[in-house]
Design an enzyme around this catalytic site. Structure first.
Site, PDB file in Angstrom:
ATOM      1  N   LYS C  76       0.862  -1.189   0.000  1.00 13.11           N
ATOM      2  CA  LYS C  76       0.000   0.000   0.000  1.00 13.11           C
ATOM      3  C   LYS C  76       0.896   1.238   0.000  1.00 13.11           C
ATOM      4  O   LYS C  76       1.926   1.272   0.699  1.00 13.11           O
ATOM      5  CB  LYS C  76      -0.873  -0.036   1.252  1.00 13.11           C
ATOM      6  CG  LYS C  76      -1.883   1.107   1.371  1.00 13.11           C
ATOM      7  CD  LYS C  76      -2.796   0.871   2.592  1.00 13.11           C
ATOM      8  CE  LYS C  76      -3.852   1.956   2.701  1.00 13.11           C
ATOM      9  NZ  LYS C  76      -4.745   1.747   3.854  1.00 13.11           N
ATOM     10  N   SER C 151      -9.657   1.956   3.044  1.00 15.82           N
ATOM     11  CA  SER C 151      -8.784   2.707   2.186  1.00 15.82           C
ATOM     12  C   SER C 151      -7.779   1.846   1.420  1.00 15.82           C
ATOM     13  O   SER C 151      -7.133   2.344   0.487  1.00 15.82           O
ATOM     14  CB  SER C 151      -8.031   3.762   2.986  1.00 15.82           C
ATOM     15  OG  SER C 151      -7.241   3.166   3.980  1.00 15.82           O
ATOM     16  N   SER C 175      -9.937  -0.421   7.262  1.00 11.54           N
ATOM     17  CA  SER C 175      -9.383  -0.268   5.923  1.00 11.54           C
ATOM     18  C   SER C 175      -8.666  -1.457   5.322  1.00 11.54           C
ATOM     19  O   SER C 175      -8.277  -1.391   4.156  1.00 11.54           O
ATOM     20  CB  SER C 175      -8.426   0.927   5.901  1.00 11.54           C
ATOM     21  OG  SER C 175      -9.168   2.112   6.078  1.00 11.54           O
TER      22      SER C 175
END
Lengths: 95, 481, 484
Positions: C76, C151, C175
């Site tokens: 990420k 997210s 997330s």
């Protein structure tokens, strides 16, 4: 405690984010909804409850007083917007 | 109308650690810009703070030295505001739960003692520096200082004059150096005072509105600034104006304080406990080990000097004017056999306070660099006490010591300075002097005490200063009786 | 190749069925091709990835093989990786090349894995749909008109679309778990403090926790071992004896008590989700688990408390983005304050600005007690609820999200609606408990449904065990995203 438009402007100033009148209005509307959500917290009585900052009840780690970092300022300043002679440049700071 | 000035002082003392309070970068002074600013100090995305153990220990020591309460749990809080020398956009400080609370500093002004109470002392990080001179319309930011550990020491508004404020600052300055917590170097900015000043009519219970004078880095400026500010406030009020709370700067050139452009959000720092740090817990074991590692404090030393060494209170006080002086004194005393210390300690103190201090001052030399060592002073005192040296000749020896002519005994030998204390020899000289000065002898016999001085003086000349003056005095008196 | 588990990939590499270079190249090619539509990756850097693959092949040749040696992993874009653009999904860091490695990146490098690229995410991790990214939204591989969740939407989509064998994410309010649920993959948020936050661009410091996202609990276990590590540079990092998360995956779970919190089985849950979760409960009964009713009475207030605490911490964490030392700086300004104000107005997207304003407000003078302190008190009540529940059960089970993947743009204009997607995941973050999501069904529109397991502190191994045994008895986690 209900949110007012001037609160939005003040928060924007404290947070150093420029917002236009239009943006302030929009934000105010949306924030109003968020604050309705947050106001739900009032339902419950928490007078005798201690606030919880961390899940684990432990104390902070302590570091020995030794110098471990080397000079890497040139590398760090490769990503800087403006530097001169090793200093970060900003518009003049007025005291 | 009688006015009273009320003063409180906030001091930022830079703790003398090797590394920063929350990162492992060096704290050494004078490095090229940003050389000592590591990734944590420049607040790169994703970095985190880790607390320096030594910084905490120094705070604990300060708490012990001032008789304060060292809180066994304290919290670090974020103080949020924007400024280019504050890389994270917040300063890690302590707000509601500081590490040290209470405590006091004892000062004396014109012989009168007064206690100045402390509110608290807490740990925080210093910001970087902005440089304006070399840039047009821009400022250059150096973050070397960012993250340096500070102890913010806050006094109660107990001071009532600029002099008291200066005395407080001096005592605090001495103390923090004494316990090794701060090196007190004011030129480098390691000891900075802000003065909160307000005025009120004498007898009034409420405090007046105060203004804060920031960043005073000399005792002289501290005094001047407070005096000007107090006077200014009094005049303002007498002219019918109200004092508005503000931050001001002192201009040494004009001797005046002037309103500073305040940081716009100065009133809302939005303090909250720093979630990247957990509570600071000080357990009994740690506390005790720090307590035991502390140097003996001035008050304890004074007590000991008076009790064990027989010094007067005043002499004892002067021997703890700084840690350097007391170390020197104790080192000089350590040369002397215990049975003699009570006799000799006052002599040692006198020499340190007198001739040594004068010489150091004249030649602008620091005590640590003194060519006359503690051992030499100790030897000198011993030779005076055992009558080998007259006090007059001792001064000559001191000169020699200062100029590196050798040790005390070496000089005494070389220059034949040994005090003349052989009674028969002195009696012979005494007879000579009395014979040569019949008028003075007559005057003395007639009751004029002062006449003896001339005879003593003659003896000293005859003996080339080597006679023991007390002995001379005694012998002459006996002969003229 | 693209359907192999981590264990199978490691085995193939060891028996030289293919090299790390070949494996990495294959994934890179596939990722590049699919990225034009799915937009899961912000940065793909073939040169760097293949250079790492070559070193990995050398290690393998020397017989120096660990569980992840030579295997590409996507990260990420919230993790700082030295020499890699690290954008956090924001214009503010659009051109920021990190000068240092996050702790977990070092751990992965030591484990011999390859950085396959940096995945897309909601800007500064603020979002539940990956629609707030400066680099465009991510499409759900199951239906390109729908969101992947957020997210960590990029990581979830990348794993679901087989663009990468596995990925890392971060979880502040759900997330990792919510996008895992919406994309039909498995994701784990460890106990707060187990995974170092050093090098993770901070959103809400007391809630953020990094974790793995992969196709199975078995894969998650391998990744968790790499990610969990005491880091002395993170003051909130916990020192614990190392745990072999893979060792007890096959242990029978007969007798395990599984708690169902009644507050999580309300009408807010869509019928399809209710059905799939009920079915999963049935599977657990078959495996010998005992089902118990529990209650988490304060949990309905978790979203409210979260939306005070998280923005408050974020508003402070994001103050460092001021155009002085890195990142975006406005081009025109007349003085310092204008530079700040314009830089931050230009660099941050709308949702981030909103949350900064909320956070600034709730911390400000006069409101601190009513909001921030109040929220922290509710947090304690929520933790106490869990503590009581765990006296009656070993694991808590619930739906991960109230529904399945929603349409792109559907909730974007109503922030509160968006926030409510996290209604079941947030409480675990507030309490700091470990939690995971695994696929447990598909709805009528063929969209994945996620099952959430919440464990007691440090009980990841048991959670993974329960997840693995379920995955042995079912095949929801093997279903392929149709990529339409």
């Amino acid at each position: 405690m209900s949110l007012e438009k001037k609160d939005v402007q003040r928060a924007a100033l404290l947070a150093r984010i420029e917002i236009t009148e239009t943006e302030a209005n929009e934000t105010f509307e949306q924030l109003g909804k968020v604050f309705d959500l947050i106001e739900q917290m009032k339902i419950i009585n928490t007078d005798d409850i201690a606030p919880m900052a961390h899940a684990q009840d432990i104390s902070t780690r302590l570091r020995d007083d030794v110098v471990t970092e080397k000079d890497r300022h040139e590398e760090f300043q490769e990503v800087a917007p403006a530097t001169e002679r090793g200093l970060y440049l900003v518009p003049k700071v007025i005291e | 109308m009688e006015w009273e000035i009320v003063i409180g002082i906030e001091t930022h003392a830079q703790l003398s650690t090797e590394s920063k309070i929350f990162s492992g970068a060096s704290t050494n002074f004078g490095a090229d810009p940003n050389v000592n600013a590591c990734e944590v100090d420049i607040a790169l995305p994703g970095v985190l703070p880790v607390l320096n153990k030594k910084a905490v220990e120094k705070a604990i020591q300060f708490g012990i030295a001032t008789g304060a309460r060292v809180n066994r749990q304290s919290i670090f809080a974020r103080k949020n505001y924007f400024y280019p020398d504050l890389p994270k956009g917040y300063q890690i400080s302590q707000f509601e739960n500081p590490v040290v609370e209470g405590g006091e500093i004892k000062i004396s002004v014109d012989g009168e003692e007064k206690i100045i109470r402390l509110t608290r002392a807490h740990l925080e990080e210093d910001a970087g520096k902005s440089l304006h001179e070399d840039f047009v319309g821009m400022s250059g930011i150096d973050l070397n200082r960012a993250g340096t550990p500070l102890l913010e020491i806050v006094s109660e508004p107990d001071m009532r004059s600029a002099r008291e404020a200066v005395e407080y600052a001096r005592h605090l300055h001495t103390l923090v150096q004494w316990i090794g917590v701060c090196d007190g170097n004011m030129q480098e900015g390691n000891f900075r005072c802000d003065a909160n000043v307000s005025v009120r009519k004498k007898g009034e219970k409420e405090f007046g509105t105060r203004r804060e004078i920031k960043n005073l880095n000399s005792f002289r400026f501290l005094q001047q600034a407070i005096e000007f500010e107090a006077q200014w406030q009094i005049e303002q009020i007498e002219d019918g104006h109200k004092i508005i709370q503000a931050t001001v700067l002192f201009d040494p050139d004009s001797g005046e304080t002037r309103l500073m452009r305040t940081k716009e959000d100065a009133h809302d720092y939005r303090y909250f406990p720093d979630p990247d740090l957990l509570p600071l817990n000080i357990d009994e074991k740690w506390f005790t080990s720090v307590e035991q590692a502390m140097p003996e404090l001035p008050l304890a030393k004074i007590e000991r000097y008076v009790k064990d060494l027989g010094l007067s209170a005043i002499d004892a006080q002067s021997m703890v004017a700084s840690k350097g002086i007391s170390d020197f004194f104790e080192s000089a005393i350590s040369q002397i056999p215990e049975s003699e210390t009570r006799k000799i300690s006052k002599l040692v103190a006198n020499w340190i306070n007198g001739d040594l201090a004068a010489a150091l001052n004249k030649e602008q030399v620091e005590l640590v660099d003194s060519p006359v060592t503690a051992k030499m002073i100790g030897d000198l005192a011993q030779r005076i006490a055992d009558n080998t040296l007259s006090s007059k000749l001792a001064k000559q020896v001191f000169e020699g010591l200062w100029n590196g002519s050798g040790s005390v005994d070496e000089m005494i030998e070389k220059e034949g300075l040994k005090q003349l204390s052989d009674s028969s020899e002195l009696e012979t000289f005494a007879d000579q002097v009395i014979a040569a000065n019949p008028q003075q002898a007559e005057d003395f016999r007639g009751g004029k005490e002062k006449a003896l001085n001339a005879l003593v003086g003659q003896m000293m000349k005859l003996t080339k200063g080597k006679a023991n003056p007390a002995q001379v005095n005694e012998i002459l008196r006996k002969k003229l009786a | 190749m693209f359907d192999k588990s981590l264990k199978e990939l490691a085995s193939s590499l060891a028996s030289k069925d293919f090299s790390s270079f070949e494996l990495t190249q294959a994934y890179l090619d596939r990722a590049k091709e699919l990225n034009t539509s799915i937009n899961a990756f912000v940065t793909i850097d073939e040169e760097q990835s293949l250079a790492q693959a070559r070193s990995a092949d050398q290690k393998i040749a020397q017989g120096n093989i660990q569980a992840l040696t030579g295997i590409p992993i996507a990260h990420k874009d919230i993790w700082c990786a030295k020499g890699w653009m690290t954008t956090c999904g924001s214009k503010m860091l659009q051109n920021f090349k990190a000068p240092y490695n996050a702790h977990i990146i070092d751990r992965f490098n030591t484990a011999g894995s390859i950085i396959q690229g940096k995945t897309n995410m909601d800007e500064f991790a603020m979002g539940s749909s990956n629609e707030t990214s400066f680099f465009g939204h991510v499409k759900n591989p199951w239906d390109s008109s729908r969101v992947p969740g957020g997210s960590s939407g990029g990581s979830a989509a990348a794993v679901a679309a087989r663009m990468t064998p596995a990925a890392t994410g971060t979880d502040t309010g759900g997330s990792i778990r919510q996008p895992a649920a919406l994309c039909g993959i498995s994701g784990l948020k460890p106990t707060y403090g187990l995974v170092s936050r050093y090098g993770m661009i901070a959103f809400a410091s007391s809630l953020d926790q990094g974790g793995p996202m992969a196709r199975s609990a078995e894969d998650l276990a391998i990744l968790t071992e790499v990610m969990v590590d005491y880091d002395m540079r993170d003051s909130t990092s916990l020192k614990r004896d190392p745990v072999n998360y893979s060792a007890n995956l096959e242990t029978s779970i007969a007798g395990i008590k599984i708690g169902l919190p009644k507050e999580y089985f309300s009408d807010e849950v869509s019928p399809d989700v209710q059905k799939a979760v009920a079915s999963a409960i049935g599977e657990y009964k078959k495996l010998g688990a005992e089902i118990v009713d529990v209650s988490l009475p304060t949990s309905p207030l978790s979203v409210a408390a979260y939306y005070v605490i998280a923005p408050a911490e974020a508003s402070s964490n994001l103050s460092r983005f001021d155009g002085v030392r890195y990142g975006h700086r406005a081009k025109e300004y007349k003085d310092l304050n204008e530079m700040y104000a314009k830089t931050r107005a230009e660099g941050f997207g709308a949702e981030v600005k909103r949350r900064i304003l909320i956070g600034t407000y709730v911390l400000s003078h006069g409101y601190y007690d009513a909001y921030y302190i109040k929220a922290q008190k509710i947090r304690r009540l929520i933790s106490q609820d869990f503590a009581q529940a765990f006296e009656k059960c070993d694991l808590i089970l619930s739906p991960t999200a109230p529904g399945t993947a929603f349409g792109i743009g559907e909730k974007a204009s109503d922030p509160v609606q968006m926030y409510l997607s996290d209604i079941f995941t947030i409480a675990a973050n507030l309490a700091g408990l470990p939690a995971m999501s695994i696929p447990c069904g598909l709805d009528d529109a063929n969209l994945p449904i996620g099952l959430q397991l919440i464990g007691n502190y440090f009980d990841e191994a048991r959670m993974l065990n329960a997840a693995h045994m379920y995955q042995k008895a079912t095949d929801w986690h093997l279903k392929q995203a149709p990529l339409k």
